[in-house]
Design a protein around this motif. Structure first.
Motif, PDB file in Angstrom:
ATOM      1  N   SER A 114      -0.122   3.916   1.322  1.00 53.94           N
ATOM      2  CA  SER A 114      -1.224   3.655   2.250  1.00 53.94           C
ATOM      3  C   SER A 114      -1.758   2.233   2.072  1.00 53.94           C
ATOM      4  N   ARG A 115      -1.739   1.729   0.845  1.00 55.29           N
ATOM      5  CA  ARG A 115      -2.151   0.338   0.632  1.00 55.29           C
ATOM      6  C   ARG A 115      -1.174  -0.637   1.266  1.00 55.29           C
ATOM      7  N   ALA A 140       0.502  -6.938   5.811  1.00 51.03           N
ATOM      8  CA  ALA A 140       1.394  -7.511   6.825  1.00 51.03           C
ATOM      9  C   ALA A 140       2.710  -8.000   6.232  1.00 51.03           C
ATOM     10  N   ALA A 141       2.783  -8.054   4.906  1.00 53.10           N
ATOM     11  CA  ALA A 141       4.023  -8.515   4.275  1.00 53.10           C
ATOM     12  C   ALA A 141       5.141  -7.487   4.406  1.00 53.10           C
ATOM     13  N   PHE A 142       4.784  -6.255   4.877  1.00 50.11           N
ATOM     14  CA  PHE A 142       5.794  -5.208   4.987  1.00 50.11           C
ATOM     15  C   PHE A 142       5.947  -4.731   6.427  1.00 50.11           C
ATOM     16  N   ASP A 143       7.192  -4.695   6.883  1.00 44.75           N
ATOM     17  CA  ASP A 143       7.476  -4.167   8.212  1.00 44.75           C
ATOM     18  C   ASP A 143       7.600  -2.653   8.176  1.00 44.75           C
ATOM     19  N   GLY A 144       7.971  -2.142   7.050  1.00 44.35           N
ATOM     20  CA  GLY A 144       8.141  -0.704   6.952  1.00 44.35           C
ATOM     21  C   GLY A 144       7.839  -0.221   5.550  1.00 44.35           C
ATOM     22  N   VAL A 145       7.100   0.875   5.454  1.00 44.44           N
ATOM     23  CA  VAL A 145       6.812   1.486   4.154  1.00 44.44           C
ATOM     24  C   VAL A 145       7.141   2.964   4.279  1.00 44.44           C
ATOM     25  N   LEU A 146       8.187   3.387   3.604  1.00 45.12           N
ATOM     26  CA  LEU A 146       8.615   4.776   3.702  1.00 45.12           C
ATOM     27  C   LEU A 146       8.485   5.457   2.356  1.00 45.12           C
ATOM     28  N   ASN A 147       7.827   6.611   2.348  1.00 48.13           N
ATOM     29  CA  ASN A 147       7.787   7.383   1.108  1.00 48.13           C
ATOM     30  C   ASN A 147       8.069   8.855   1.373  1.00 48.13           C
ATOM     31  N   GLY A 148       8.555   9.143   2.581  1.00 52.50           N
ATOM     32  CA  GLY A 148       8.914  10.513   2.904  1.00 52.50           C
ATOM     33  C   GLY A 148       7.811  11.286   3.596  1.00 52.50           C
ATOM     34  N   ASP A 149       6.614  10.718   3.693  1.00 56.68           N
ATOM     35  CA  ASP A 149       5.542  11.445   4.380  1.00 56.68           C
ATOM     36  C   ASP A 149       5.703  11.297   5.896  1.00 56.68           C
TER      37      ASP A 149
END
Lengths: 760, 203
Positions: free
Chosen positions: A67-68, A73-82
């Motif tokens: 969530s952080r 903006a440095a990340f285009d995608g954050v995946l953790n399975g949720d």
């Protein structure tokens, strides 16, 4: 000098391996280098593992960090399975299902096919997945979303398990996240900043824990590697070079016992480094850190010239006189070294070519400084006080030549025997062995990739096109062939860029594929007669079809970031080759069968084969260059000495030294790498100078003593400098350092034992 | 506790729970009452189970209920196969994290990693069959009622996403044998499955 300094201060320095490797020449090499050097879309991937804590804590970490980072903006995608991980793709697929569905044809929408779809829907509804499908069925009775989803899933791997809503290993011991940085793997500063925000987020979550625990964060991926290897390169280049310099300085102090003289000895080296960097910057536009690493060890070689002049300087004739009398040997030695390094200019490895230029310019400057600048600065009456002590071991060898010759002879024979009978191949065959990463790091990466179910495909279909549209259309034309191959079992699956972004032509076709509204209603009504559905069950579908008839074209910028990345991993624009498509194939079992079905212009690329081929090309090139360099060295010596016997006396010990070095390296369990071949070249370039001084005639015992001392001192500095490099974890530094340190020392032994002063 | 408001599903489930808790004969005698933990222990003893089922599904999309029948097979700890024989052959296989649906000659794979809702459903089923109380409790609010000979387990998904399509499930049976599974979706679709099974217990 000032110009040089300005260039050096403002020059560009690179540390990425892509800049070190040769430029790709074929589609296959493009694909391969994109994988090895961390180029392309895949380079944005950061794999994260959190472990050493109970499952509930890991879940908390995974959720909080995700969530952080999602606000960053440095990340285009954050995946953790949720749910937030895959929701953008699910929404995209759902919203554009009629634009993306590759099975949409007029035939697919005739009455019989519609009835078939609806019959299937009825079965699905009564299956255990029924409750899940009941929500989408009214708006998608022909299953477009599922077709699109399955197409995207192909060759994508199964993915990790979800526990408590986040990705975790089966035993719940490790939580995983998959991040796509906005910056490419090349932009190391941005990559480093992105990685820092990950560890910052981790630390922030950890600080909220009531009980501080041993919970651990680990990261992997091309960007992480690039930053780590930059740090390692920076560390090795700066720290090890300093250490090497310190070693050399220690020897010099021992010999000269004067700080002023030490400063003088370093003068040609400093000139050499400045000139070398300047010329490489002018010639290539940037300097690779590895070039710099070696360039600085050039200090071992450039220092030799000051050592020869200073150590042999005789108070009776002042250093200028010594330099004048040494000049023929000094000049020949420098020319020989320059010829040796010159061969490297021809290398496809940009790094080695740079090193070649760097060394040639540096050595020219160093030898000229040693001849014309240095001597006039030497105080009158200077004498190298420590020389007799330093030259002692060589005098010992000289006085026991028969025994030592015997021993060395046996060593050469043993080395030849060992090399000839060696089993398991002399050559390093793994391209990864050239990667600057320590094995543990590579192992962690493999583990995390397995955990996350990321399979890196090794077989691709590759083609080129003039435009993006043309590239996409070729893929669309290829799809029926690939489908047939899947049905036949020749391949398990495939991926195509057009499955994510259809060509404009295809999108227009799909907009117009729908029958007239009344006709479509009529066909559904007829199909439903024999089925248990309520007559108005599919109203939402008719509404969405009307929207699809006028939907605007999908553009690359409409894609959710993750699909955008996936598209650019398959479809990229390359300055030299235009648009290049690399479409992964999954489970290829019938290569010959596949090839017969490929249209011209579409190639099958096997990364493993490419990797072996490329390595073979590198090895072949390295050997060729080494042979050319050696011939140049021999020709030069012969043309200056005009004496076959003396030339033989200088050259043969070098051969012996190289053979024994190779055998020692193999005995140590190492395989020959191209870097070692370069090392052999350097042995010849450096060692030949010893031979020339051994073979030189000296008028007095005192001069002889000082000459031997100068050779010994030169060698000590070289062995110290390269020996230190062999402690580096970066293969190129390690391999060359080790090879040259062992080899030049052996040159000294062989030279002292075999090369006696030429007769008048 | 977050119960749904006064929806039909809520009324049905509370009345079910009520009727069952009242109807349980006090056969436990002197011993402590048979509870969820005991049931889980009994179910955990099941190494293998085979059975036949009949299922009736009602959906708001369907004009009339659909009846189906077939066989069930469970093998500890995580393999389950449901084969529908009538009206149309269909296989649903759960193995580890993979759900496979074979029907009309087409095989579909679903990974629980890719469909979190499916994971909730599948892991719930697996935890019930394997008698894994802690997993079950993590995923569902559980209500146990009845006796060893006639028990009933009510499961309400804790995850809001899962609740979007699954309101609740009741599983009922006798000893380690499951006899009936009823599930109700949020949209009001109802499935009632009656089972006749033979179980092999671990020694």
């Amino acid at each position: 000098m000032l110009v040089c300094l300005t260039c050096v201060v403002f020059g560009t320095y690179r540390t990425d391996m892509a800049a070190f490797f040769p430029a790709p020449k074929t589609l296959g090499e493009t694909a391969l280098l994109a994988q090895v050097s961390g180029d392309g879309a895949a380079s944005r991937l950061i794999l994260v593992a959190i472990d050493q804590a109970p499952e509930t804590v890991l879940t908390e970490f995974s959720e909080q960090i995700a969530s952080r980072l999602r606000r960053n903006a440095a990340f285009d995608g954050v995946l953790n399975g949720d749910d937030a991980s895959i929701a953008p793709i699910q929404h995209f697929v759902w919203d554009h299902r009629f634009q993306l569905d590759p099975s949409l044809t007029p035939e697919r929408l005739n009455r019989d096919e519609i009835e078939k779809s609806l019959r299937q829907d009825a079965s699905l509804l009564s299956s255990d997945l029924g409750p899940m499908l009941a929500q989408s069925l009214p708006a998608d009775p022909i299953g477009s979303a599922m077709t699109v989803g399955e197409g995207l899933q192909q060759s994508g791997g199964a993915g990790p398990e979800t526990r408590s809503g986040v990705w975790m290993t089966k035993d719940g011991s490790r939580a995983m996240l998959l991040l796509y940085a906005h910056a490419s793997g090349f932009d190391l500063d941005a990559q480093q900043a992105a990685q820092k925000s990950v560890s910052d987020a981790f630390d922030a979550v950890r600080s909220t824990l009531k009980h501080p625990s041993s919970v651990r964060l680990r990261m992997s991926g091309p960007g992480v590697f690039a930053v780590a290897s930059r740090d390692a390169t920076k560390h090795d280049v700066s720290f090890l070079s300093l250490l090497a310099a310190a070693g050399a300085i220690l020897f010099l102090l021992l010999a000269y016992r004067s700080v002023l003289t030490l400063g003088l000895a370093l003068l040609p080296v400093i000139g050499a480094i400045l000139a070398g960097i300047t010329f490489v910057l002018l010639g290539f536009g940037y300097v690779h850190a590895i070039t710099l690493g070696f360039g600085v060890t050039l200090l071992g070689e450039a220092l030799d010239y000051s050592i020869y002049v200073l150590t042999q300087s005789d108070p009776s004739e002042h250093a200028t006189g010594t330099a004048r009398s040494l000049w023929p040997t000094l000049r020949l030695g420098a020319l020989v070294s320059i010829a040796g390094f010159g061969a490297m200019l021809g290398s496809g490895f940009i790094g080695f070519a740079q090193l070649g230029l760097f060394s040639m310019v540096g050595l020219s400057v160093a030898v000229l400084v040693a001849r014309y600048v240095l001597p006039s600065l030497v105080p009158f009456g200077f004498r190298a006080k420590g020389a007799p002590l330093i030259g002692h071991p060589l005098r010992f060898i000289r006085s026991h030549q028969p025994v030592i010759r015997g021993a060395l002879g046996i060593a050469v024979i043993a080395a030849c025997g060992a090399l000839l009978t060696h089993k398991g191949g002399l050559w390093q065959t793994d391209l990864l062995s050239m990667s600057p990463l320590p094995p543990e790091t590579q192992k962690l990466d493999t583990t995390l990739r397995n955990d996350l179910g990321l399979v890196s495909p090794s077989k691709f279909l590759a083609w080129r096109a003039r435009s993006r549209e043309a590239a996409l259309e070729t893929g669309e034309d290829l799809r029926p062939t690939l489908e047939a191959l899947v049905t036949r079992g020749a391949i398990k699956g495939y991926s195509l860029p057009s499955l994510i972004l259809p060509s404009r032509k295809m999108q227009a076709y799909r907009r117009n594929v729908w029958p007239h509204g009344a006709t479509l209603h009529q066909r559904f009504a007829e199909a439903l007669i024999h089925l248990p559905f309520k007559p108005d069950a599919f109203t939402p579908f008719f509404v969405d079809v009307e929207k699809a008839r006028t939907a605007p074209d999908l553009k690359p910028e409409d894609l959710p970031p993750l699909l955008g990345l996936r598209l650019s991993s398959m479809l990229s624009q390359n300055e030299k080759m235009g648009w290049v498509v690399l479409a992964p194939l999954d489970g290829l079992s019938d290569e010959a069968g596949l090839k017969t079905h490929l249209p011209s212009g579409v190639d099958l690329v096997d990364l493993e084969k490419q990797s072996r081929g490329l390595l073979y090309r590198f090895q072949h090139e390295a050997v060729t260059l080494a042979v050319i360099g050696s011939i140049a060295v021999i020709a030069l010596i012969l043309s200056f000495l005009r004496n076959v016997r003396t030339t033989g006396l200088v050259i043969l010990p070098l051969l012996g030294a190289v053979l024994v070095t190779a055998a020692l390296l193999m005995a140590h369990g190492e395989k020959l790498s191209i870097f070692m071949i370069v090392g052999f070249m350097l042995i010849v370039a450096v060692g030949s100078n010893y031979g020339l001084f051994f073979a030189r005639r000296y008028e007095s015992d005192e001069k002889r003593t000082h000459a031997l001392a100068s050779i010994m001192l030169a060698n000590c500095c070289t062995v110290a400098a390269y020996g230190v490099l062999s402690f580096s974890e970066i293969p190129v530094l390690h391999d060359v350092g080790k090879t040259v340190a062992i080899g030049t020392f052996l040159c000294l032994l062989f030279g002292a034992a075999f090369t006696n002063e030429a007769k008048a | 506790m977050r119960f749904p408001k006064l929806t039909p599903a809520f009324i049905v489930c509370t009345s079910l729970a009520w009727s069952l808790s009242c109807s349980g004969p006090a056969s436990a005698g002197m011993r402590a009452q048979y509870g969820l933990n005991d049931l889980m222990q009994d179910l955990a003893q099941v190494k293998m189970a085979d059975g036949q089922f009949e299922e009736i599904r009602q959906s708001k999309l369907l004009a009339s209920p659909v009846k189906s029948s077939g066989t069930l097979h469970y093998s500890a700890p995580d393999f389950m196969q449901k084969t529908v024989q009538a009206p149309e052959k269909q296989d649903f296989i759960l193995k580890g994290n993979e759900a496979t649906l074979v029907m009309q000659g087409k095989t579909r794979h679903f990974s629980t990693g890719q469909a979190p809702q499916l994971a909730g459903l599948v892991n719930g089923m697996r935890a019930t069959l394997a008698g894994d109380g802690s997993t079950l409790d993590r995923l569902y609010e559980t209500r146990f009622s009845g006796t060893r000979n006639e028990w009933q387990l009510l499961l309400i998904p804790r995850d809001a996403k899962l609740r979007q399509f699954l309101s609740w499930i009741t599983v009922s049976g006798s000893d380690a044998i499951i006899e009936k599974i009823v599930s109700v979706s949020a949209s009001g679709d109802l499935s009632t499955m009656t089972v006749k099974e033979n179980v092999t217990l671990a020694r």
